[in-house]
Scaffold this active site. Structure first.
Site, PDB file in Angstrom:
ATOM      1  N   ASP A 298       8.020  13.030  14.114  1.00 12.05           N
ATOM      2  CA  ASP A 298       9.138  13.647  14.842  1.00 12.05           C
ATOM      3  C   ASP A 298      10.410  13.162  14.164  1.00 12.05           C
ATOM      4  OD1 ASP A 298      11.170  14.216  16.651  1.00 12.05           O
ATOM      5  OD2 ASP A 298      10.517  12.714  18.124  1.00 12.05           O
ATOM      6  N   GLU A 316      13.034  18.177  16.222  1.00  9.44           N
ATOM      7  CA  GLU A 316      12.663  17.361  17.394  1.00  9.44           C
ATOM      8  C   GLU A 316      12.780  18.157  18.697  1.00  9.44           C
ATOM      9  OE1 GLU A 316      15.071  13.734  18.524  1.00  9.44           O
ATOM     10  OE2 GLU A 316      13.061  12.978  18.971  1.00  9.44           O
ATOM     11  N   GLU A 317      13.870  18.879  18.833  1.00 14.93           N
ATOM     12  CA  GLU A 317      14.084  19.610  20.080  1.00 14.93           C
ATOM     13  C   GLU A 317      13.007  20.676  20.270  1.00 14.93           C
ATOM     14  OE1 GLU A 317      16.530  19.135  17.833  1.00 14.93           O
ATOM     15  OE2 GLU A 317      18.117  17.983  18.840  1.00 14.93           O
ATOM     16  N   TYR A 356      14.050  29.384  14.205  1.00  9.46           N
ATOM     17  CA  TYR A 356      14.461  27.983  14.075  1.00  9.46           C
ATOM     18  C   TYR A 356      15.955  27.922  14.330  1.00  9.46           C
ATOM     19  CZ  TYR A 356      14.725  23.319  11.953  1.00  9.46           C
ATOM     20  OH  TYR A 356      14.899  21.976  11.737  1.00  9.46           O
ATOM     21  N   TRP A 434      12.365  14.633   6.514  1.00  8.03           N
ATOM     22  CA  TRP A 434      12.900  13.718   7.533  1.00  8.03           C
ATOM     23  C   TRP A 434      14.351  13.335   7.183  1.00  8.03           C
ATOM     24  CZ3 TRP A 434      12.754   7.931   6.754  1.00  8.03           C
ATOM     25  CH2 TRP A 434      13.201   7.250   7.896  1.00  8.03           C
TER      26      TRP A 434
HETATM   27  N1  AR6 Z   1       7.694  21.165  10.034  1.00 13.26           N
HETATM   28  C1  AR6 Z   1       8.070  20.755   8.792  1.00 13.26           C
HETATM   29  N2  AR6 Z   1       9.359  20.651   8.404  1.00 13.26           N
HETATM   30  C2  AR6 Z   1      10.310  20.987   9.281  1.00 13.26           C
HETATM   31  C3  AR6 Z   1       9.998  21.446  10.589  1.00 13.26           C
HETATM   32  C4  AR6 Z   1       8.621  21.537  10.949  1.00 13.26           C
HETATM   33  N3  AR6 Z   1       8.229  21.939  12.149  1.00 13.26           N
HETATM   34  N4  AR6 Z   1      11.144  21.721  11.220  1.00 13.26           N
HETATM   35  C5  AR6 Z   1      12.139  21.437  10.351  1.00 13.26           C
HETATM   36  N5  AR6 Z   1      11.644  21.002   9.187  1.00 13.26           N
HETATM   37  P1  AR6 Z   1      15.944  18.168  11.313  1.00 13.26           P
HETATM   38  P2  AR6 Z   1      16.934  15.454  10.756  1.00 13.26           P
HETATM   39  C6  AR6 Z   1      12.395  20.571   7.979  1.00 13.26           C
HETATM   40  O1  AR6 Z   1      17.276  18.673  10.997  1.00 13.26           O
HETATM   41  O2  AR6 Z   1      17.767  15.844   9.601  1.00 13.26           O
HETATM   42  C7  AR6 Z   1      17.721  16.523  15.897  1.00 13.26           C
HETATM   43  O3  AR6 Z   1      18.804  16.876  16.707  1.00 13.26           O
HETATM   44  C8  AR6 Z   1      13.582  21.439   7.632  1.00 13.26           C
HETATM   45  O4  AR6 Z   1      13.691  21.447   6.207  1.00 13.26           O
HETATM   46  O5  AR6 Z   1      15.350  18.487  12.640  1.00 13.26           O
HETATM   47  O6  AR6 Z   1      16.152  14.182  10.694  1.00 13.26           O
HETATM   48  C9  AR6 Z   1      17.231  15.125  16.220  1.00 13.26           C
HETATM   49  O7  AR6 Z   1      17.243  14.890  17.603  1.00 13.26           O
HETATM   50  C10 AR6 Z   1      14.735  20.697   8.256  1.00 13.26           C
HETATM   51  O8  AR6 Z   1      15.966  20.997   7.637  1.00 13.26           O
HETATM   52  O9  AR6 Z   1      15.848  16.564  11.173  1.00 13.26           O
HETATM   53  C11 AR6 Z   1      18.214  14.283  15.494  1.00 13.26           C
HETATM   54  O10 AR6 Z   1      19.402  14.134  16.215  1.00 13.26           O
HETATM   55  C12 AR6 Z   1      14.327  19.271   8.033  1.00 13.26           C
HETATM   56  O11 AR6 Z   1      12.912  19.276   8.242  1.00 13.26           O
HETATM   57  C13 AR6 Z   1      18.476  15.077  14.245  1.00 13.26           C
HETATM   58  O12 AR6 Z   1      18.200  16.450  14.579  1.00 13.26           O
HETATM   59  C14 AR6 Z   1      14.985  18.265   8.909  1.00 13.26           C
HETATM   60  O13 AR6 Z   1      14.875  18.639  10.266  1.00 13.26           O
HETATM   61  C15 AR6 Z   1      17.555  14.678  13.135  1.00 13.26           C
HETATM   62  O14 AR6 Z   1      17.918  15.389  11.990  1.00 13.26           O
END
Ligand code: AR6
Length: 533
Positions: A298, A316-317, A356, A434
């Site tokens: 996550d 995550e959401e 998304y 991540w």
């Molecule tokens: N499976 C694989 N890759 C994914 C998926 C999925 N289901 N969904 C997204 N990605 P992000 P962060 C890829 O922005 O930067 C939230 O608000 C996709 O390339 O969710 O760590 C949390 O609560 C995406 O751009 O993670 C935190 O506050 C990338 O993973 C914050 O966002 C990153 O996804 C974390 O941000």
């Protein structure tokens, strides 16, 4: 998991530690103890019935800073002013029960009900998203059916709280290694209470309030958004969850565990001689939640759930609304420190989704395919690790940032690994970009850091590049070079620090690594796929 030749590297079967995703022994069974609060009764033979939910464990009501303050506690008091203007304290639960016994026929009556025991917010909470869902987005019959059928069932779940939760729920506080197991039925009652915003002391926005280091749990923060399309779709996921749990009461359990590793026990990255040659599966097509049997990462916020009860709608959401049992973690998990991670075993998936971010949509029911383990948990392990937010790319390329992210990933990936084992640990980790979306990190760096953390924890890795073929090719190419040159975790750590020292542009990272390995300036034509643009 779909098959085909779109992936690169090791097949997923090499990440299970067994023939199928479900044949390896899984995680340690639920065992009540001083560091594991089990809120349901485990029969003397240790086996829970698979056709009815377990009975609650009986304990003493606790109203203190170490336990969740439940709305049904006899200590939960609320000031009420009568017609003569006199104020006295009444049991909050009695107000909730009186309020919810009356029929609620539309979103305005629902808002009024919630405000009856949250009177302070009468002029502040507007419930815009809720009104929009029921009055503008759903068909009239759908809204009608919600208020006629679904809502009365949610009310029952709310009012069942004192019957279903009879022992105190400890808080998963910072610096603690501690687990909580709850039955899925208990969780549905807790979430119904969150839906009706009954949890006391959880609405304050003040930085010094009692729960300021905990996520929000009452759903009013979601109702208060402007009701953008993605918020409406999140609400549909939540409504669907409630429909499912009252039509077919789930009989399993979920374990929420916090891991906190003291700084002295973190790896000494520079000295690590662990090999990077672990099974690596690269997949640009599927998503992390497709990775049956693996530890699914996550991409968390340090406040678990991130913006799930607000505007957020990224990895995550989305995960939290399609698997709402994960949201119960927000009730008791204090914000994560750099050396901490949370694992949730057994959270079931209820919804499909499409899109998304702003295009996110609820796409109907999902039938969970993961079997249950010997403790009646779905074999779904979710690992919450929070990356750092970078508003400037260069900040990620600093020794402290690199070490912090390595430690964070390792604390998560080494959850439930045995000490001093020489072989691989199973199951592997399913991860991806991540920290590289909302948090602005670089996937070329984060993929290497996660590879190093996996190597240190001895777990194989599946990396989902989220429709980015080029990234999958790049990671495969650099991994192949690292393995060909027998590079250790410690050596790669040093190369990364040298790269930071040199102050080169982040886009040069892979090329720089190859250069260090070969000892010659690798040109883009010599190593095209290892050269990020
Ligand atoms: N499976 C694989 N890759 C994914 C998926 C999925 N289901 N969904 C997204 N990605 P992000 P962060 C890829 O922005 O930067 C939230 O608000 C996709 O390339 O969710 O760590 C949390 O609560 C995406 O751009 O993670 C935190 O506050 C990338 O993973 C914050 O966002 C990153 O996804 C974390 O941000």
């Amino acid at each position: 998991m779909s098959s085909g030749n779109y992936w690169k590297g090791a097949p997923l079967s090499m990440l299970y530690g067994s023939e199928s995703p479900w044949d390896n022994p899984g995680f340690p069974p639920v065992q009540p103890g001083h560091n594991h609060a089990v809120l349901y009764h485990i029969p003397s033979n240790g086996v829970l019935a698979d056709d009815r939910p377990p009975k609650p464990q009986v304990g003493q009501d606790k109203w203190d800073q170490h336990h969740v303050r439940l709305p049904c506690s006899k200590h939960s008091l609320y000031p009420v002013t009568d017609d003569k203007g006199e104020t006295r304290l009444r049991k909050r639960w009695a107000i909730i029960v009186d309020t919810l016994k009356k029929p609620i026929r539309n979103s305005h009556e629902l808002a009024d009900a919630i405000l009856a025991y949250n009177t302070k917010f009468k002029n502040r909470w507007k419930f815009r998203a809720l009104h929009k869902l029921f009055n503008e987005c759903l068909e009239e019959e759908e809204s009608q059916s919600f208020f006629d059928v679904t809502l009365p069932e949610i009310v029952k779940l709310v009012l069942d709280l004192p019957k279903l939760i009879q022992a105190p729920i400890p808080l998963l506080k910072q610096h603690k290694n501690m687990s909580i197991s709850l039955s899925q039925q208990q969780i549905s009652s807790l979430l119904a209470n969150a839906f009706f915003c009954t949890f006391p002391r959880r609405n304050s926005m003040k930085p010094d309030s009692e729960y300021s280091s905990y996520p929000f749990i009452n759903f009013n923060t979601l109702y208060e958004t402007s009701g953008s399309d993605d918020v409406i779709e999140k609400l549909k996921c939540i409504c669907h969850y409630f429909r499912r749990v009252y039509t077919e009461v789930p009989c399993g359990v979920v374990t929420y565990s916090r891991r906190s590793v003291p700084p002295r026990a973190l790896p000494r990255w520079r000295d690590s001689t662990k090999s990077l040659a672990l099974p690596l599966h690269l997949n640009p097509v599927d998503t992390i939640e497709d990775a049956d049997g693996l530890i699914q990462v996550d991409f968390a916020n340090k406040y678990l759930g991130g913006g799930v009860l607000g505007h957020g709608c990224v990895q995550e959401e989305i995960r939290f609304v399609i698997c709402p049992e994960l949201m119960a973690s927000m009730l008791f998990t204090e914000l994560l420190r750099p050396n901490e991670a949370v694992m949730i075993i057994g959270g079931e998936r209820y919804s499909r989704y499409a899109g998304y971010g702003h295009t996110f949509e609820w796409a109907g029911p999902w039938a969970e395919r993961a079997p249950r383990d010997c403790s009646a948990r779905r074999r779904q392990a979710l690992l919450a690790i929070d990356a750092l937010l970078y508003d400037c790319a260069r900040h990620e390329f600093r020794k402290e940032a690199i070490t912090r992210e390595l430690n964070k990933a390792w604390v998560g990936f080494s959850f439930y690994t045995s000490e001093n084992t020489e072989g691989m640990e199973y199951p592997g980790v399913a991860t991806g970009n991540w920290g590289c979306g909302a948090f602005g990190g670089s996937a070329h760096l984060k993929s290497l850091l996660q590879l190093m953390a996996c190597a240190q924890a001895q777990r194989p890795m599946a990396y989902y590049t989220f429709r980015d073929n080029k990234l999958a090719d790049d990671i495969h190419a650099i991994y192949t070079q690292l393995v060909n040159y027998n590079v250790t975790v410690g050596q790669l750590y040093q190369i990364l620090l040298d790269f930071c020292e040199e102050g080169l542009p982040p886009s040069r990272l892979h090329r720089y690594i190859v250069q260090q390995l070969t000892g010659v300036a690798a040109t883009p034509t010599a190593t095209p796929s290892a050269t990020p643009t």
